[in-house]
Design a protein around this motif. Sequence first.
Motif, PDB file in Angstrom:
ATOM      1  N   THR A 229       0.909  -1.289  -0.180  1.00 53.74           N
ATOM      2  CA  THR A 229       0.045   0.003  -0.139  1.00 53.74           C
ATOM      3  C   THR A 229       0.871   1.200   0.066  1.00 53.74           C
ATOM      4  OG1 THR A 229      -0.041   0.437   2.390  1.00 53.74           O
ATOM      5  CG2 THR A 229      -1.540  -1.398   1.531  1.00 53.74           C
ATOM      6  N   GLU A 231       2.434   4.648   1.582  1.00 48.71           N
ATOM      7  CA  GLU A 231       2.857   5.026   3.169  1.00 48.71           C
ATOM      8  C   GLU A 231       1.880   5.778   3.984  1.00 48.71           C
ATOM      9  OE1 GLU A 231       6.613   7.436   2.859  1.00 48.71           O
ATOM     10  OE2 GLU A 231       7.073   6.131   1.342  1.00 48.71           O
ATOM     11  N   MET A 274       6.103  -1.553   6.674  1.00 53.19           N
ATOM     12  CA  MET A 274       7.544  -1.414   6.572  1.00 53.19           C
ATOM     13  C   MET A 274       7.873   0.188   7.306  1.00 53.19           C
ATOM     14  SD  MET A 274       7.149  -2.137   2.638  1.00 53.19           S
ATOM     15  CE  MET A 274       8.774  -1.553   1.789  1.00 53.19           C
ATOM     16  N   LYS A 276       8.912   2.609   6.242  1.00 47.63           N
ATOM     17  CA  LYS A 276       8.662   3.944   5.604  1.00 47.63           C
ATOM     18  C   LYS A 276       7.096   4.100   5.617  1.00 47.63           C
ATOM     19  CE  LYS A 276      12.267   4.763   2.297  1.00 47.63           C
ATOM     20  NZ  LYS A 276      12.824   5.995   2.295  1.00 47.63           N
ATOM     21  N   LEU A 316      -7.331   2.082   2.252  1.00 47.01           N
ATOM     22  CA  LEU A 316      -5.975   2.468   1.815  1.00 47.01           C
ATOM     23  C   LEU A 316      -5.879   2.256   0.401  1.00 47.01           C
ATOM     24  CD1 LEU A 316      -3.947   0.853   4.556  1.00 47.01           C
ATOM     25  CD2 LEU A 316      -4.612   3.056   4.445  1.00 47.01           C
ATOM     26  N   ASN A 317      -4.846   2.928  -0.219  1.00 45.08           N
ATOM     27  CA  ASN A 317      -4.383   2.708  -1.926  1.00 45.08           C
ATOM     28  C   ASN A 317      -3.350   1.673  -2.105  1.00 45.08           C
ATOM     29  OD1 ASN A 317      -6.259   4.455  -3.344  1.00 45.08           O
ATOM     30  ND2 ASN A 317      -5.250   6.179  -2.306  1.00 45.08           N
ATOM     31  N   ILE A 318      -3.226   0.952  -2.910  1.00 50.41           N
ATOM     32  CA  ILE A 318      -2.261   0.028  -3.097  1.00 50.41           C
ATOM     33  C   ILE A 318      -1.399   0.604  -4.196  1.00 50.41           C
ATOM     34  CG2 ILE A 318      -3.534  -2.032  -2.478  1.00 50.41           C
ATOM     35  CD1 ILE A 318      -3.835  -3.023  -5.242  1.00 50.41           C
ATOM     36  N   ILE A 319      -0.275   0.524  -4.340  1.00 49.57           N
ATOM     37  CA  ILE A 319       0.694   1.135  -5.153  1.00 49.57           C
ATOM     38  C   ILE A 319       1.396  -0.057  -5.782  1.00 49.57           C
ATOM     39  CG2 ILE A 319       0.941   3.174  -3.899  1.00 49.57           C
ATOM     40  CD1 ILE A 319       3.681   2.448  -3.090  1.00 49.57           C
TER      41      ILE A 319
ATOM     42  N   GLN B  46       5.952   5.497  -7.992  1.00 44.01           N
ATOM     43  CA  GLN B  46       6.285   4.006  -8.506  1.00 44.01           C
ATOM     44  C   GLN B  46       7.365   4.306  -9.892  1.00 44.01           C
ATOM     45  OE1 GLN B  46       5.575   0.436  -7.365  1.00 44.01           O
ATOM     46  NE2 GLN B  46       5.735   1.896  -5.865  1.00 44.01           N
ATOM     47  N   PRO B  74       0.181  -2.281  -9.821  1.00 43.18           N
ATOM     48  CA  PRO B  74      -0.370  -1.386 -10.590  1.00 43.18           C
ATOM     49  C   PRO B  74       0.736  -0.219 -10.729  1.00 43.18           C
ATOM     50  CG  PRO B  74      -1.121  -1.259  -8.447  1.00 43.18           C
ATOM     51  CD  PRO B  74      -0.200  -2.439  -8.351  1.00 43.18           C
ATOM     52  N   THR B  77      -2.247   3.752  -8.454  1.00 41.17           N
ATOM     53  CA  THR B  77      -2.605   3.747  -7.268  1.00 41.17           C
ATOM     54  C   THR B  77      -4.202   2.992  -7.299  1.00 41.17           C
ATOM     55  OG1 THR B  77      -3.373   5.521  -6.437  1.00 41.17           O
ATOM     56  CG2 THR B  77      -1.196   5.147  -5.922  1.00 41.17           C
ATOM     57  N   VAL B  78      -4.612   1.847  -6.474  1.00 37.86           N
ATOM     58  CA  VAL B  78      -5.964   1.471  -6.806  1.00 37.86           C
ATOM     59  C   VAL B  78      -6.244   1.479  -5.133  1.00 37.86           C
ATOM     60  CG1 VAL B  78      -7.486  -0.425  -7.424  1.00 37.86           C
ATOM     61  CG2 VAL B  78      -5.271   0.120  -8.497  1.00 37.86           C
ATOM     62  N   LYS B  79      -7.526   1.944  -4.866  1.00 36.03           N
ATOM     63  CA  LYS B  79      -8.023   1.655  -3.427  1.00 36.03           C
ATOM     64  C   LYS B  79      -8.527   0.266  -3.457  1.00 36.03           C
ATOM     65  CE  LYS B  79     -11.252   4.325  -0.841  1.00 36.03           C
ATOM     66  NZ  LYS B  79     -12.456   4.990  -0.739  1.00 36.03           N
ATOM     67  N   ILE B  80      -8.115  -0.195  -2.339  1.00 34.33           N
ATOM     68  CA  ILE B  80      -8.563  -1.904  -1.724  1.00 34.33           C
ATOM     69  C   ILE B  80     -10.060  -1.889  -1.961  1.00 34.33           C
ATOM     70  CG2 ILE B  80      -8.338  -3.099   0.183  1.00 34.33           C
ATOM     71  CD1 ILE B  80      -5.828  -2.339   0.930  1.00 34.33           C
TER      72      ILE B  80
END
Lengths: 388, 92
Positions: A229, A231, A274, A276, A316-319, B46, B74, B77-80
């Motif tokens: 995700t 930070e 993590m 960070k 949360l956002n995944i990156i 990224q 990705p 960013t994508v929201k869970i």
Amino acid sequence: MNKTSEIVIIGGGVIGTSIAYNLSKKGKKVILVEKGDLAFGASGSCDQEIILQSKSPGVHLQMAMRSAEIYKTLEDELNHPIEYKNTGGMIIIETEEEMKTMEGIVEKQKKFGFNVEILDRNEAAKLQGGLAEHLQGSTYSPQDAHINSMELTIGYANAAKKLGAEVILNTEVTGIKQENRKITGVQTSDGDIDSEIVINCAGAWAPAIAQMAGINIPIQPRRGQIIITEEVPPYVMGDILSARYIAAKYNPDILKNSNDPGIKLGVGLALSQMEKGNIMIGATREFVGYDTSVTREGIKEILKYATRLVPGIRDLNIIRVFAGLRPYTPDGLPVIGFMENVEGFFMAAGHEGDGIALAPVTGEIVSDLIIDGKTFIDDSVFDIKRFN
Amino acid sequence: MSEKKPVYICRCQEITEDDIKKAIEDGARTVKGVKNRTGATMGLCQGRTCRKLIERMLARYVDMNEIKPGTRPPVRTVKIDDMVKGEEVENE
């Protein structure tokens, strides 16, 4: 390039570099050969947990506890920032059946001298926010920790180099040289290295290396997909696993017979944060050969399961997502030791998802066995003959 | 004389040109190798800015045709919740 060394190590992951360091510390001349770069396999595509609770009581847990001791001072010893943190950890329990299983495991681990207890839902919620209402509770141990596995691998490699080891990157081992069933060295994409001892630390790729020496080993690549995700401020208490993760690890057959797509993919929760601030959410356990791609289904099933247990992470956002290949063995223990049929050929692979937790102790055990012929742990459990 | 100001290559993770140079000196020959040693490209964007810069620095040492980017999707960013909700809708 033609070289000579006392010992050749194949594989620049956390196991190979730990062994290189431990042997160099004891004065051995070591050359490590890696086909890609440091931590390019599972060591650079895993979670960061050094979780002792997931180890079965016996030699497995004994190894993890010894590693935990080494980790406490390893950062100073290697003089490298490995981001070690003794955070404590919990295993989240969702169903009554899981509770029964975990009570059994915890009792045995306690008898073994391991500091762990069972918490009810309310006690667990005090340690970790955002947990689902329907959970039965969790286990808790203050002994779990985490680490940056890439820094660990690089730290071991650099410390080994300072002690005289040579680390050769971007060089592939193409053959194992032997005379009368006795190791005489390795052939690489950049010349030969003569040596009487070769250590196979190639992780999920160890079977191909062993095959070059005419040896079959029952290691299989098992894919683990992981999600990172953005930070966020401190949120995850330490290392969090789910009881189903333990089931997925030790009973792959039970999972095969399920209709739930998540269970079929071996999805169990591994949650940690993590340094960070990024949260890592894992993982699947799939047998798909050497395919390291990430699948939409895998990511979705991990997130479905993770948000069912810890709804607090939904916004949360995944990156980033990735997958790594863990070196699976049928009983979850590595293969460590000299091979009987080829003198000088030593195996140290098959740690599956325990490579980070067990790297320091594996380095000690292997250097003991190679230099002294004996070690502080019952090493018969690592014997390849157990699979016959 | 004033001290030379650091040149930031990866702004998200605050990785400087010197950090990248050190990683290459240490044996990194791919973006992934630089990433493992420095943490560059691992931030919120990224690697959208720094990946190209790192590749240019690597180009002096490697045949660029052989560099594999090692991108880990990705890319945005994508929201869970959006990933999970999508599944719930499909099941209806």
